[in-house]
Motif scaffolding. Structure first.
Motif, PDB file in Angstrom:
ATOM      1  N   THR A  83      29.686 -29.694 -43.375  1.00 33.44           N
ATOM      2  CA  THR A  83      30.859 -30.343 -43.963  1.00 33.44           C
ATOM      3  C   THR A  83      31.803 -29.256 -44.457  1.00 33.44           C
ATOM      4  O   THR A  83      31.385 -28.310 -45.128  1.00 33.44           O
ATOM      5  N   LEU A  84      33.071 -29.399 -44.106  1.00 31.68           N
ATOM      6  CA  LEU A  84      34.075 -28.404 -44.462  1.00 31.68           C
ATOM      7  C   LEU A  84      34.570 -28.638 -45.884  1.00 31.68           C
ATOM      8  O   LEU A  84      34.862 -29.772 -46.271  1.00 31.68           O
ATOM      9  N   LYS A  85      34.691 -27.560 -46.653  1.00 28.69           N
ATOM     10  CA  LYS A  85      35.090 -27.673 -48.052  1.00 28.69           C
ATOM     11  C   LYS A  85      36.522 -27.195 -48.297  1.00 28.69           C
ATOM     12  O   LYS A  85      37.323 -27.892 -48.899  1.00 28.69           O
ATOM     13  N   GLU A  86      36.817 -25.963 -47.840  1.00 25.70           N
ATOM     14  CA  GLU A  86      38.153 -25.410 -48.102  1.00 25.70           C
ATOM     15  C   GLU A  86      38.415 -24.203 -47.216  1.00 25.70           C
ATOM     16  O   GLU A  86      37.509 -23.660 -46.597  1.00 25.70           O
ATOM     17  N   LEU A  87      39.688 -23.811 -47.181  1.00 27.50           N
ATOM     18  CA  LEU A  87      40.087 -22.548 -46.572  1.00 27.50           C
ATOM     19  C   LEU A  87      40.341 -21.588 -47.725  1.00 27.50           C
ATOM     20  O   LEU A  87      40.955 -21.964 -48.733  1.00 27.50           O
ATOM     21  N   ALA A  88      39.851 -20.370 -47.597  1.00 30.14           N
ATOM     22  CA  ALA A  88      40.001 -19.388 -48.673  1.00 30.14           C
ATOM     23  C   ALA A  88      40.516 -18.083 -48.097  1.00 30.14           C
ATOM     24  O   ALA A  88      40.264 -17.764 -46.933  1.00 30.14           O
ATOM     25  N   GLN A  89      41.225 -17.346 -48.925  1.00 26.53           N
ATOM     26  CA  GLN A  89      41.754 -16.052 -48.510  1.00 26.53           C
ATOM     27  C   GLN A  89      41.126 -14.974 -49.377  1.00 26.53           C
ATOM     28  O   GLN A  89      41.041 -15.110 -50.599  1.00 26.53           O
ATOM     29  N   ARG A  90      40.661 -13.915 -48.728  1.00 24.84           N
ATOM     30  CA  ARG A  90      40.081 -12.742 -49.393  1.00 24.84           C
ATOM     31  C   ARG A  90      40.850 -11.540 -48.859  1.00 24.84           C
ATOM     32  O   ARG A  90      40.600 -11.103 -47.747  1.00 24.84           O
ATOM     33  N   GLY A  91      41.794 -11.078 -49.626  1.00 22.78           N
ATOM     34  CA  GLY A  91      42.668 -10.005 -49.131  1.00 22.78           C
ATOM     35  C   GLY A  91      43.481 -10.550 -47.974  1.00 22.78           C
ATOM     36  O   GLY A  91      44.148 -11.574 -48.098  1.00 22.78           O
ATOM     37  N   GLU A  92      43.413  -9.887 -46.826  1.00 18.31           N
ATOM     38  CA  GLU A  92      44.150 -10.354 -45.652  1.00 18.31           C
ATOM     39  C   GLU A  92      43.320 -11.275 -44.766  1.00 18.31           C
ATOM     40  O   GLU A  92      43.824 -11.803 -43.787  1.00 18.31           O
ATOM     41  N   GLU A  93      42.054 -11.450 -45.083  1.00 11.15           N
ATOM     42  CA  GLU A  93      41.164 -12.265 -44.261  1.00 11.15           C
ATOM     43  C   GLU A  93      41.104 -13.697 -44.779  1.00 11.15           C
ATOM     44  O   GLU A  93      41.142 -13.929 -45.982  1.00 11.15           O
ATOM     45  N   GLU A  94      41.010 -14.647 -43.825  1.00 14.52           N
ATOM     46  CA  GLU A  94      40.897 -16.060 -44.181  1.00 14.52           C
ATOM     47  C   GLU A  94      39.528 -16.571 -43.750  1.00 14.52           C
ATOM     48  O   GLU A  94      39.004 -16.164 -42.712  1.00 14.52           O
ATOM     49  N   TYR A  95      38.982 -17.468 -44.553  1.00 10.79           N
ATOM     50  CA  TYR A  95      37.646 -18.002 -44.317  1.00 10.79           C
ATOM     51  C   TYR A  95      37.641 -19.521 -44.408  1.00 10.79           C
ATOM     52  O   TYR A  95      38.397 -20.112 -45.177  1.00 10.79           O
ATOM     53  N   LEU A  96      36.743 -20.113 -43.633  1.00  3.55           N
ATOM     54  CA  LEU A  96      36.432 -21.525 -43.735  1.00  3.55           C
ATOM     55  C   LEU A  96      35.182 -21.604 -44.608  1.00  3.55           C
ATOM     56  O   LEU A  96      34.157 -21.000 -44.280  1.00  3.55           O
ATOM     57  N   VAL A  97      35.276 -22.318 -45.725  1.00  2.00           N
ATOM     58  CA  VAL A  97      34.161 -22.446 -46.653  1.00  2.00           C
ATOM     59  C   VAL A  97      33.499 -23.799 -46.418  1.00  2.00           C
ATOM     60  O   VAL A  97      34.174 -24.829 -46.367  1.00  2.00           O
ATOM     61  N   LEU A  98      32.181 -23.771 -46.267  1.00  2.00           N
ATOM     62  CA  LEU A  98      31.411 -24.986 -46.054  1.00  2.00           C
ATOM     63  C   LEU A  98      30.853 -25.476 -47.384  1.00  2.00           C
ATOM     64  O   LEU A  98      30.776 -24.714 -48.354  1.00  2.00           O
TER      65      LEU A  98
END
Length: 90
Positions: free
Chosen positions: A43-58
């Motif tokens: 299940t997808l929770k959120e999109l997050a940014q860490r510096g210049e990188e983007e992540y899909l958080v479950l």
């Protein structure tokens, strides 16, 4: 596998945003940090940014870098067409 982050296609990002907004349960295919090709049902929770990188958080807390996603449900990421998902066995 390159470790430098490559921003993803805006249309594909919008698809991910829509799925996150619905907290969709999806089938994800992606490459891990060590180059493993993995498939998860999550299940997808959120999109997050860490510096210049983007992540899909479950919802499990796992984070997948967006440029390592290969397919979400039946939608291949840009750069991966249907031939990528066919078996080489003849």
């Amino acid at each position: 596998m390159s470790s430098a982050y490559k921003p993803i296609d805006q249309n594909y990002r919008e698809l991910l945003e829509a799925l996150v907004a619905k907290r969709a349960a999806t089938r994800l295919q992606f490459y891990s940090d060590i180059g493993e090709f993995l498939t998860l049902h999550a299940t997808l929770k959120e999109l997050a940014q860490r510096g210049e990188e983007e992540y899909l958080v479950l919802t499990t807390g796992e984070e997948i870098r967006l440029d390592r996603i290969v397919r979400v449900d039946d939608k291949p990421a840009p750069g991966y067409d249907e031939s990528f998902f066919q078996c080489d066995v003849r």
